[in-house]
Structures are given as structure tokens and as C-alpha cells.
Design an enzyme around this catalytic site. Structure first.
Site, short mmCIF file in Angstrom:
data_model
loop_
_atom_site.label_atom_id
_atom_site.label_comp_id
_atom_site.label_asym_id
_atom_site.label_seq_id
_atom_site.Cartn_x
_atom_site.Cartn_y
_atom_site.Cartn_z
N ASP A 34 59.62 -34.28 56.93
CA ASP A 34 59.47 -35.65 56.10
C ASP A 34 59.76 -37.15 57.04
O ASP A 34 58.62 -37.97 56.83
CB ASP A 34 59.99 -35.61 54.58
CG ASP A 34 61.41 -34.92 54.60
OD1 ASP A 34 62.17 -34.56 55.37
OD2 ASP A 34 62.07 -35.33 54.17
N LYS A 58 61.30 -28.06 58.54
CA LYS A 58 62.30 -28.49 56.73
C LYS A 58 63.33 -27.67 57.12
O LYS A 58 63.77 -26.69 56.21
CB LYS A 58 61.34 -28.35 56.31
CG LYS A 58 61.91 -28.69 54.87
CD LYS A 58 61.86 -30.44 55.28
CE LYS A 58 62.29 -30.84 53.22
NZ LYS A 58 63.03 -32.30 53.34
N ASP A 109 49.32 -28.72 59.36
CA ASP A 109 48.45 -29.17 58.24
C ASP A 109 48.81 -30.15 57.94
O ASP A 109 47.19 -31.18 57.90
CB ASP A 109 48.05 -27.60 56.67
CG ASP A 109 47.09 -27.63 56.67
OD1 ASP A 109 46.01 -28.52 56.85
OD2 ASP A 109 45.91 -27.81 55.41
#
Ligand code: NAD
Length: 379
Positions: free
Chosen positions: A244, A204, A268
Site C-alpha cells: 500500500d 504485504k 496486477d
């Protein structure tokens, strides 16, 4: 006879049931594949039963056994209540510096999935295990530590962006060059060893420029520096994807991804989404590995499932498949392949534990014990 000693933790809740199933299936597969190989199982204490007997959730002898033999397998463990070790799993990963959380995700024919083409999911996730926001460096809202940390940010670092300083909790996200490089190096080596076409760095970095962005930058630099030949010859492609977008793409075009290297928190989320795409956590295996020392602990990825413990209905596949990863780690691929084939046959004929069988058009629910026996009969 080549005998390998494997320390194992039975685990809490459904742990003893999935451990017994895993041991029976692995023993049967090893006996079928080789006349000169054998596993010597060595039980080591951990979790609730260890606390009752030794007054410790993770006695030193257990950690010592994993260090001595360099390998092990564990069932799920309860989270200790009140002080001491926060999570037994995290404790083991940190103590043994098992920096890779390895999660292969593939679909087995016959298993129901919420997506149209689960057969297109075939990925291996390398999740960084020791850093990131999961390092456990955080302070509660209103605590003196949180207030001190806030003052440090404001007074010494010139930070004016904390929106509600009085009531903010704080967490620290350490991401190092060494930590990122060793994880990405392991992922690239794995891809090359297993003839996988690509490694995708999932991050990210558009928002967290120095931590997640650093991970991406260090990854590309390392790939160029240490694996330049493989890249130049086209044997391997290194690419990156923002997390995302990756979660969306993994649903829409999973075939674009093979090996995935990512930080702790992203990993995760990604592992659980991908597990759901191929049938859920009941059949998702995992391992924690230090590729430098070779130490590895294999583990079921689900929890102790207290609601179904002792009822002989738990799905043992997550633990069995973790055992299969362990066989592959030992180089006992023939035995591993036999178990994959047995699972494929069982699922394609509709034989499974209730959690999977109830969604199969031809599903026939078996108890944990019956399913284990069924797999062994196929073997
Ligand atoms: P869980 O995985 O134990 O259970 C979630 C749900 O999934 C339950 O309904 C359970 O019955 C079902 N389920 C889980 N595994 C299954 C299987 N193999 N077959 C069939 N159904 C299965 O998660 P939770 O309820 O969030 O956690 C319970 C406890 O387990 C907590 O104490 C938690 O800390 C611990 N935990 C341990 C590990 C580990 O040791 N690796 C991982 C996650 C949670």
C-alpha cells in the site's frame, strides 16, 4: 540471412488490427536496422476463431509451436464462456510455466498523463505469474467443498477466526520458496544486466507474514547468497516496501524505484496503476517469460476491446511495444531503438490514435492504419 520464426496469435476483437500494425512496424524496423535479419511470422490459432475452426480455444498445435520455437507474441484473447479453460492467458502461462510477468513502464514525451512528472516513472515490474491467490484454488460460498474446507480448518487446524462459517467462500494463497526465489533471481539478474540501481521487493508481509513475509525474507536471503558481491560493491541495492505504501510512493516519488519484484495480485494492481501514470493501458506492453528455459510470450496488456473492434481506431502501441520487448529479447536492440525513437517523434509532434491524441494539446488523431503508416514513414 538470419531468419527467426515467430509464432503469433492474432487475437480476438481488436487483436487482428493491433497484430497487423505490430508486424508491419517490426518488419520495417528490422529491414531498416539490418540487411541480414528477418522475421518469419507463423500464425497459430487461439481464441474465438480457433474455436470455430478447431472446436478448441487453444489447440494443442499452438502450445506445441510456442514450445518448439521458444518465443511468440499474442494479441488479446476473449475469455471462453462456460467450462473448460478459465482464461486462455492463464492457461498459456501455466502450461509453459512462464513464471515472470514482465511489465516495463516508461513515459513517452508528448503523451498526456494524470501526474505532474510522468518522466520520473521508469520501472520494470517482475510480477510472479504462477502462484498466490491467483492459483485458482477457491470454493464458492455454500458449496460442499467450502463447507468441507471450513470444517477442516475448524476441526483439524484449530482455526476459530472464520467470522461467518456458513456463508464464507474460501481461497488458498500458495507462495513457495522456489517460486519466490526464481522470480526474484530473474529480477536481480535483469537489474544487473541493464545497469539498474535497485530491486524493490513489494509485499504485504506485515499482515500475511508467512506468504508475503516469506517472499520478502527469501528475497533478501537469496540476494545475499547469490549476489553478495554486487550488493557489497554498491552496484545494486535491494530494498523492500509494503504494497500500500508502494502504491502511494509510486505516485509521489516514482524516481525512487527501478526494478520491482512482487507477487501475483500486488503485481496486477501495480502494473495498472503505473500504466495509468504514463498514459494508460493502450501503450503498456508486457511479456510472460520463463528465464530458466528461455521461453517467452509477448502480449498486449489490454483486452479485446469489443466496443471498438473493426473500427480502425484501436491504439496498437501496446502490441507494438510488446514486439519491441521481443526484439530486445532476441538481442535485436538496434531495431528496437528505432521503434522507440519513431514513437517518441510521433507523440512529441502530436500524432497518435484518438485515445491519446484527444488529450494532447497539439493532438492530431490518426486511424490505426494511418498511425501505423506514419510510424513506418518515420522509420
Ligand atoms: P478491454 O481492455 O478490452 O477494454 C477496456 C476499455 O479500454 C474499452 O473501452 C476499450 O475500448 C478500451 N481499450 C482497450 N484497449 C484499447 C486500445 N488498445 N486502444 C484504445 N482503446 C482501448 O477490457 P475489458 O472490456 O475488461 O475486457 C474485454 C474482453 O477482453 C474480456 O473478454 C476479457 O476477458 C478480455 N481480456 C483479455 C486480455 C488479454 O487477452 N490479455 C486482457 C484483458 C481482458
Amino acid at each position: 540471412m538470419q531468419t527467426v520464426t515467430i509464432p503469433f496469435i492474432k487475437g480476438d476483437g481488436v487483436g487482428p488490427e493491433v497484430t497487423s500494425a505490430m508486424q508491419q512496424v517490426l518488419d520495417a524496423a528490422v529491414a531498416k536496422a539490418y540487411s541480414d535479419k528477418k522475421i518469419d511470422w507463423l500464425e497459430v490459432p487461439a481464441g474465438g476463431s480457433a474455436f470455430e475452426k478447431y472446436g478448441s480455444y487453444m489447440p494443442d498445435q499452438t502450445v506445441e509451436a510456442f514450445k518448439k520455437y521458444g518465443i511468440g507474441i499474442k494479441g488479446p484473447l476473449m475469455t471462453p464462456v462456460g467450462g473448460g479453460i478459465r482464461s486462455l492467458n492463464v492457461y498459456l502461462r501455466q502450461t509453459l510455466d512462464l513464471f515472470v510477468c514482465l511489465r516495463p513502464v516508461r513515459w513517452f514525451k508528448g503523451v498526456e498523463s494524470p501526474v505532474k512528472h510522468p518522466e520520473n516513472v521508469d520501472m520494470v515490474i517482475f510480477r510472479e505469474n504462477t502462484e498466490d491467490i491467483y492459483a485458482g484454488i477457491e470454493w464458492e460460498s455454500g458449496s460442499p467443498e467450502a463447507q468441507k474446507f471450513c470444517r477442516f480448518l475448524q476441526d483439524e487446524m484449530g482455526v476459530s477466526k472464520v467470522r461467518f462459517p456458513e456463508t464464507s467462500a474460501f481461497g488458498v494463497k500458495p507462495v513457495s520458496k522456489e517460486g519466490s526465489e526464481r522470480l526474484i533471481r530473474a529480477a536481480i539478474k535483469y537489474a544487473l544486466d541493464h545497469n539498474r540501481p535497485s530491486v524493490t521487493l513489494v509485499h504485504k508481509g506485515n499482515i500475511m507474514k508467512f506468504t508475503e513475509g516469506g517472499f520478502k525474507k527469501w528475497g533478501y536471503e537469496l540476494a545475499e547468497r547469490e549476489f553478495g558481491d554486487a550488493l557489497a560493491s554498491g552496484r545494486l541495492v535491494i530494498k523492500d516496501c509494503i504494497c500500500d505504501a508502494f502504491l502511494q510512493n509510486a505516485l509521489l516519488k516514482p524516481e525512487d524505484y527501478s526494478v520491482v519484484a512482487t507477487l501475483n495480485l500486488n503485481g496486477d494492481y501495480i502494473s495498472d496503476q503505473l500504466a495509468a501514470q504514463v498514459g494508460g493501458i493502450g501503450i503498456a506492453p508486457g511479456a510472460n517469460i520463463n528465464y530458466a528455459t528461455g521461453r517467452a510470450i509477448f502480449e498486449a496488456t489490454h483486452g479485446i476491446a469489443p466496443d471498438i473492434a473493426g473500427k480502425d481506431i484501436v491504439n496498437p502501441c501496446s502490441n507494438i511495444l510488446s514486439g519491441v520487448m521481443m526484439l530486445e529479447h532476441l538481442g535485436w536492440n538496434e531495431a528496437a531503438d528505432l521503434i522507440y525513437a519513431a514513437l517518441e517523434k510521433s507523440f512529441s509532434e502530436g500524432f497518435a490514435t484518438a485515445d491519446l491524441a484527444r488529450f494532447m494539446p497539439n493532438g492530431k488523431s490518426l486511424s490505426t492504419t494511418e498511425f501505423t503508416k506514419h510510424l513506418i514513414s518515420i522509420l
